[in-house]
Design an enzyme around this catalytic site. Structure first.
Site, PDB file in Angstrom:
ATOM      1  N   HIS B  26     -19.478   1.614 -33.099  1.00 17.74           N
ATOM      2  CA  HIS B  26     -20.097   2.751 -32.407  1.00 17.74           C
ATOM      3  C   HIS B  26     -21.560   2.896 -32.819  1.00 17.74           C
ATOM      4  CE1 HIS B  26     -15.751   3.408 -32.470  1.00 17.74           C
ATOM      5  NE2 HIS B  26     -15.896   4.147 -31.398  1.00 17.74           N
ATOM      6  N   HIS B 261     -21.807   4.593 -26.741  1.00 20.90           N
ATOM      7  CA  HIS B 261     -20.953   5.301 -27.696  1.00 20.90           C
ATOM      8  C   HIS B 261     -20.108   4.346 -28.540  1.00 20.90           C
ATOM      9  CE1 HIS B 261     -17.958   8.023 -29.379  1.00 20.90           C
ATOM     10  NE2 HIS B 261     -17.047   7.179 -28.939  1.00 20.90           N
ATOM     11  N   GLU B 410      -2.041  25.752 -39.502  1.00 21.21           N
ATOM     12  CA  GLU B 410      -1.374  24.686 -40.248  1.00 21.21           C
ATOM     13  C   GLU B 410      -2.259  23.454 -40.388  1.00 21.21           C
ATOM     14  OE1 GLU B 410      -0.152  26.095 -37.493  1.00 21.21           O
ATOM     15  OE2 GLU B 410       1.501  27.334 -38.209  1.00 21.21           O
ATOM     16  N   HIS B 472      12.381  26.255 -33.894  1.00 17.99           N
ATOM     17  CA  HIS B 472      12.074  26.360 -35.319  1.00 17.99           C
ATOM     18  C   HIS B 472      12.923  25.428 -36.183  1.00 17.99           C
ATOM     19  CE1 HIS B 472       9.843  29.751 -33.893  1.00 17.99           C
ATOM     20  NE2 HIS B 472       9.573  30.218 -35.083  1.00 17.99           N
TER      21      HIS B 472
END
Lengths: 668, 668
Positions: B26, B261, B410, B472
Site C-alpha cells: 500500500h 491505495h 466489548e 445470550h
C-alpha cells in the site's frame, strides 16, 4: 375513556407482573418507555394485529431487547394473537414470550433483539429495504410501498460500535422514514452512565446528518407527539428523538436506579408501584376499557383493506409489476430462474480461476434473473468481486438500485442485511475478507438464529492471500462458521463447486449461507455427470481408485487441487487412493447415512484431511487415527506459494504423511 | 541541510520502492502521510532508536496498518535496527518487515495493526496505561512516567464501530496526552468516500469531548506543527488533528485516487513520481544528508540518559516505589505472589458456588498482591463479578485506580486491553458474557497473535444462563476460542478448578487466557492431592474405577458434576467408569504424550464427551466411535433446569447413551 397515562400503565403493570412471575427479566425499560410506546402505537403506528405479515405495515424494532415485556404488552394490548396466558408464561420453555424478542416466536415481533445495537442496525436495514422496494415498484399515483420504521433504543445500543456504523450510514443514505427513540434514562448495568458515557448524543447524530429532536420529556405525551410530528416531516433525514425518561417509572423506591434494570421489582415494590401509579387492578388484570383504549384491530383491518384496494388499482394499472411485487413479497424465487445453468456454464468453461472470480461470474449470471438480490461489501468490492455488471449503488438521491457501498462497516453490514431480510422483498448478500467475518460475527449468528436468508461472500480464505500476513489470514474462522447452528458454509474447490455453492445459497430461503472463497486461482477439476450432480450433497468422491482405497484424502477449497496432485503421486507409487472433496460439511452431514457412508465408508480405511485452516475441526472426519494436514498456528506475511510450502501444503508432505500413516496403520 | 519536504520524500521513495519490489502493498497512505510523520517524528516524538523498549518513550501507533512502509521507513531513517535490506525484504517470509506491522517482528513497532480501528483503540489503551502508571508512581518533583501517545488513522478506522467505542471512552476519560492524526484523504478501497462516509468528523469528536483541530493541510509542515502544539497544550482532552491530504502524494497520475491505495504504482509511475518530487536517487538509495536529517539516535540516547538520571533521583527519594516500578516495567510477577494459596483456599472452603463467584474470590485474593491487575467489564460488572473488593475505577479526575468501567463496548475493551498490555506495567483483565465475546472476537485474536497477556472473564457460559434465551446462550463460542492459536481457554468445573485457571492465566505472561465461567452454582468435587496437582495440566482423571474402565466420560465445567452423577448411576449398574475433567483442552494437549495417555488411554475404551456447547469440537477427544452429548442447535429461553433437561443433560440420558454405546461396541 382512560387517560394516556392509564393506558401506559397497563404496559407497566403487565411488565412488572410478568417479570415477577418469571422471577427474571427487565422491568426498568418497559416502565420507562411506556408513555413513548403508548403515543407511537396508539397515534401513529400503521399495523394490523390480525395480520402481522401485512407487507406495508410500519416496522417497529425494540433494539433494547431486554425490555421485551414492553413489546409483548403492546402486542397483547393492541390485539395480536398473544394472550394473557402467553404473558404469564414469560421466559418459559416453548412459550411465545421468550426472554428477549425472537423472530418467529411471537406474532408481531419483527426481528430478534437483545445483543445490543443490532436492533438499531436492523431498523436501518428495514428502512433501506422499504425505500429500495418503493423505488423499484411505486409508480406515479401508486405509492404501494410506503411505511415507516421506528426503533427504540437505550444507552447500551448507543455505546456499541455498531450504532456508529449503522447510523453514520443511515445519515449518508438520508433514510427519512426512519425514526429512532432514545431512552435517555442515564442508567446502565454498572450504574449511572455518566461515569462511562458522556457523549453529546444530539451533536453526534447531527454529525451523521440526522435530524435530532433533543430534550423530549419521555413521560409527556404532548411532547412525544410533537417530536414524532417533527420526525415525520423530515423526509430527507433520519430522526433521533431523545427522550428523557426515568427507568422503572412508577416504582417508588427503585425507579431511576440500576436496581430496576434487570431483576424483578419484588412483591413489595410492585405493590408500592401500583399505589404510586394508581393502578388498582390485580396482577395480569387489565380492565375492559383499557383494552378498548388500546385495541388496534379495527383500525388495522381498515388500513390493510385500504391498502388491498390500492394494490388492486396498482395491479390494474401495472399488472406485470404487481405480479412481480407479489412474488417478491411472498419470497418465491422466479419460476424462470435457471440456477442449473450456472453450474453447466462453469463446467463448460472449465476455467482455473480464483473462486472469488467464479463467484462474480455467478453474480453476473444470477443478477439479471434475480432482481431481489441486494448486494454490498464492506469497502472491499474490488477484492471481494461483488459489484457485478448490472449492480447499481443506492444513495440518498437514487433509491432504486440493488447494491449498497457499506463502507468499512462489517458489523453494521451483517445486521443491516438481517433487517433487509426481515423486511422482505430481498435476498441480501454482503462481503468482506473471511478474517473480518469476526467483526460481524454476532450478526451472522443472529441471521442463523432468526432463520434469515443472507449470503456472505467471504473471500481471501486462507494463508493463500499471502503478503497481507497473519492479521488477514483466517485460521480459526472456518471452525467457527461450521459450528454455528443453521448456517451453511461452503468452501468450493473450483469454479464449478462455486456455482453449486451459489445455487445452494440462493435456494436456502430460510437460513444463511457463507461462501468462503479464494483470492488465488484454483485448478478446474474433471468430473463426470454423477460427480457433478453430487457436489450439491456437500461432499463427494472426486477421484476413486480401481482397487479398494488404502487411504482417503479429504480436502476443501484450494487444498482439493493439492489432494488430487498428491493422489497422483501416491498412485505412481502403487497406492490406491480416494479423494473426497468436502466443500460443505453441514450439507454433507445432512445427507442420508447411506450416501455419507458411500463417500466415507465406516471401515478402518485411514483418512487424511487437508485444509489450510485450523486442524481441530477435522477430527470430525478423520477420527483419532487419521492425519490432519492443516494449520496449528497463525500464518505469516509472505507470497502465498512460500507460505503453502512453509506450512506443509505440498505434494511431498502429503505423500510423506500418508506413507507414515499407512505404515503406522499396518503395524498397529 | 535538506528541507522538510526532502526528508518526507525519503519516506515516499522507500515506500513506493519497497511496495514495487514486493509486488504488493500500500503506497498511498505512506506517501500521503509522509509530511505529517516527518514533523511529528523529527520535532516531537520522544524515542530512542537504540532502545525501543525504553519505558518512558512516546508511543506511536499506525492504526491504518496497511501503510506499514510509512512506519518501516521512519524506523529505518531514524536509526532503529532496520536495514535497507530489511526494507527490500518487505512482505517476505520471516523478514522484519511483514505486510502489516506486527508486534515482535520489528524493533519500534508498538502493536500489530491492520484490522481497522483497533490500532486507535490500542492507542487509547496505551494512553490509559501511561496515565494510570503515572498516577500510581509519580511523586511531587518526580514525573517519572510522562509520555505521549500518537496515533495515525484513516477513513477506514473512523468508519469502524470500534472507533466510536474507543473514542467515546477516551473523551469521557479525558485522555489529554493522546493525539490522533486523521489522514483525511477522501479515498477508501471502493473509491471516493463521499458515497458512503459523510460524517462531520470534527463535530462527531467534539460530541465525544475531544479537542479537534480541523482543516490542517497535511502537506504543510507549519500547519502540522501548529496543530501539534495546540494538541499538546490541551491536557484535559484527547486531540484529533484532521489533516487534509492527498493519497499517494507525488505520484502524478495516481495520486488522489483509490488506484494508489493497495497496489504497486508500477515502474513508470514511480519514475514519474521521482520526477514530480524531485527525488533523483536510485531505488532504495537515501543520501547521507537525508539520513543525517532523520537521525534520532543521539537525541534519543540523550533523552533516555536524562530519564535514567531522573530515575536515579526518584530511586533515592522513593526506593520502594522505584523498586516496584522497575518490577512492573520489567513485567515480573511479585516474588511474594502466592497463587498456590488460591487453590488451597478454594479446596479448603469446598464451596459449591458459581464459577463466576469463585472467580471473584480469586480476584479478591490476587488483587491485593498484584497491583498490576487492571480490570474492567463491558457494563456487566454485577454479572461478571469483576469489581473486586479493592477495585477502584479510574476516571477523568482520579487517575490512580485499577479498574475501568468500559461501558457497553466489548470490542474497544478487547483492543484497549491490548494497548494496556503493549504499553507495559499492567496485566489487563476484562469481562463480558461469553456470547458477546463475538463482539470483541478479533481483539482476542490479536492478543493471541501479539503474544499479549490478557485475561478474559467470560461468564454465562452456556444454556445454564437460562431465561435470557438463545441470543445470550453460547453454543459455538467454545470451539472458536479453542481453535484460536496461542489462546488458552479454561472452563472450570468448580471453585477449585477456577482457582487453578486464574493461577494459570496470571502466570501465562506472554499470551492471553479466556476464563469461561458459569452463572449457576457448580458442585464442589472431591480430589486427592494428586488430582489437585493435576488440574493445572488441563485434564485429569477426576474419578476412576477399580476395574479397567469400560467407558470414559469426558466433561468440562458445569457438565463435570453431571458426569460424576452419571458415573455413580452407571456404577450402581455394575459398569466401570472413568471420569475425566478437561477444563483446558489446549493445556492438556501441551502435556507429554505419556501423561495424556495416562488420562485418555489410546486403547479402544469407548469415550463419551459431555459439554453444553457445540458438539463438533469433541470428535477431537472421542473420535468417530464415541458419543457426544452436547448442543446441536441454538438454545431456548427457559429456566436453566428445564433447558438442561430438554437438551439431554440429565443423568438418565447420559446413562442411556453410555449403555447404547457399550452395546454397539460389544456387537461391533
Amino acid at each position: 375513556m382512560p387517560s394516556r397515562f392509564e393506558l401506559a400503565n397497563a404496559i407497566r403493570a403487565l411488565s412488572m407482573d410478568a417479570v415477577q412471575k418469571a422471577k427474571s427479566g427487565h422491568p426498568g425499560a418497559p416502565m420507562g418507555m411506556a408513555d413513548i410506546a403508548e403515543v407511537l402505537w396508539n397515534d401513529y403506528l400503521k399495523h394490523n394485529p390480525a395480520n402481522p405479515h401485512w407487507a406495508d405495515r410500519d416496522r417497529f424494532v425494540l433494539s433494547n431487547g431486554h425490555g421485551s415485556m414492553l413489546l409483548y404488552s403492546l402486542l397483547h394490548l393492541t390485539g395480536y394473537e398473544l394472550t394473557l396466558e402467553d404473558l404469564q408464561n414469560f421466559r418459559q420453555l416453548h412459550s411465545k414470550t421468550p426472554g428477549h424478542p425472537e423472530l418467529g416466536y411471537t406474532p408481531g415481533v419483527e426481528t430478534t433483539t437483545g445483543p445490543l445495537g443490532q436492533g438499531l442496525a436492523n431498523a436501518v436495514g428495514m428502512a433501506i429495504a422499504e425505500r429500495t422496494l418503493a423505488a423499484q415498484f411505486n409508480q406515479p399515483g401508486h405509492d404501494i410501498i410506503d411505511h415507516h420504521t421506528y426503533v427504540f433504543l437505550g444507552d447500551g445500543c448507543l455505546m456499541e460500535g455498531i450504532s456508529h456504523e449503522a447510523c453514520s450510514l443511515a445519515g449518508t443514505q438520508g433514510l427519512g422514514k426512519l425514526t429512532a427513540f432514545y431512552d435517555d434514562n442515564g442508567i446502565s448495568i454498572d450504574g449511572e452512565v455518566e461515569g462511562w458515557f458522556t457523549d453529546d448524543t444530539a451533536k453526534r447524530f447531527e454529525a451523521y446528518g440526522w435530524h435530532v429532536v433533543p430534550n423530549v420529556d419521555g413521560h409527556n405525551p404532548e411532547e412525544i407527539r410533537a417530536a414524532i410530528e417533527l420526525a415525520r416531516n423530515h423526509g430527507e433525514r433520519p430522526s433521533l428523538i431523545i427522550c428523557k425518561t426515568v427507568i422503572g417509572f412508577g416504582a417508588p423506591n427503585k425507579q431511576g436506579t440500576e436496581e430496576c434494570h434487570g431483576s424483578p421489582l419484588g412483591e413489595h415494590e410492585i405493590e408500592a408501584a401500583r399505589e404510586q401509579l394508581g393502578w388498582k387492578h390485580a396482577p395480569f388484570h387489565v380492565p375492559e376499557e383499557i383494552y378498548k383504549g388500546w385495541d388496534a384491530t379495527a383500525r388495522g383491518q381498515q388500513a390493510e383493506q385500504d391498502w388491498n384496494e390500492r394494490l388492486e388499482r396498482y395491479e390494474q394499472a401495472h399488472p406485470e409489476l404487481a405480479k412481480e411485487l407479489k412474488r417478491r413479497l411472498k419470497g418465491d424465487l422466479p419460476t424462470t430462474l435457471n440456477s442449473e445453468k450456472l453450474i453447466e456454464d462453469a463446467q463448460e468453461r472449465g476455467e482455473s480461476i480464483a473462486s472469488r472470480k467464479a463467484s462474480l461470474a455467478c453474480l453476473n449470471a444470477l443478477g439479471p434473473q434475480l432482481p431481489e438480490l441486494f448486494g454490498g461489501s464492506a469497502d472491499l468490492a474490488p477484492s471481494n468481486l461483488t459489484f457485478w455488471k448490472d449492480a447499481r449503488a443506492i444513495n440518498r438521491d437514487h433509491h432504486g438500485g440493488n447494491y449498497l457501498h457499506y463502507g468499512v462497516r462489517e458489523f453494521a453490514m451483517g445486521a443491516i442485511m438481517n433487517g433487509i431480510g426481515a423486511h422482505g422483498g430481498f435476498i441480501p448478500y454482503g462481503a468482506t475478507f473471511l478474517t473480518f467475518m469476526e467483526y460481524m460475527h454476532n450478526a451472522v449468528r443472529l441471521a442463523a438464529l432468526m432463520n434469515q436468508q443472507a449470503i456472505y461472500v467471504f473471500t481471501h480464505d486462507s494463508i493463500g492471500l499471502g503478503e497481507d500476513g497473519p492479521t488477514h489470514q483466517p485460521i480459526e474462522q472456518m471452525g467457527a462458521l461450521r459450528s454455528t447452528p443453521n448456517l451453511s458454509t461452503w468452501r468450493p474447490a473450483d469454479a464449478v463447486e462455486t456455482a453449486v455453492a451459489w445455487r445452494s445459497a440462493i435456494k436456502r430461503r430460510g437460513a444463511p449461507t457463507a461462501l468462503v472463497l479464494s483470492r488465488q486461482n484454483l485448478p478446474h477439476q474433471q468430473r463426470d455427470q454423477q460427480q457433478l450432480a453430487e457436489i450439491r450433497r456437500g461432499g463427494y468422491v472426486l477421484k476413486d481408485s480401481d482397487d479398494p482405497a488404502e487411504v482417503i484424502l479429504i480436502a476443501t477449497g484450494s487444498e482439493v487441487g493439492l489432494a488430487m496432485e498428491a493422489a497422483g503421486a501416491l498412485e505412481a507409487k502403487g497406492k490406491a487412493v480416494r479423494v473426497v472433496s468436502l466443500p460443505s460439511t453441514d450439507t454433507f452431514d445432512a445427507q442420508p447415512a447411506s450416501y455419507r457412508e458411500s463417500v466415507l465408508p465406516p471401515s478402518n480405511t485411514p483418512r487424511v484431511a487437508i485444509e489450510a485452516s485450523h486442524y481441530a475441526y477435522w477430527y470430525k472426519y478423520v477420527g483419532l487415527n487419521g492425519r490432519i494436514i492443516a494449520m496449528h498456528s497463525f500464518g505469516e506475511s509472505a507470497p502465498a506459494a512460500d507460505l503453502f510450502k512453509y506450512y506443509g501444503f505440498t505434494v511431498e508432505n502429503v505423500v510423506e504423511q500418508v506413507e507414515q500413516l499407512l505404515e503406522e496403520t499396518a503395524t498397529a
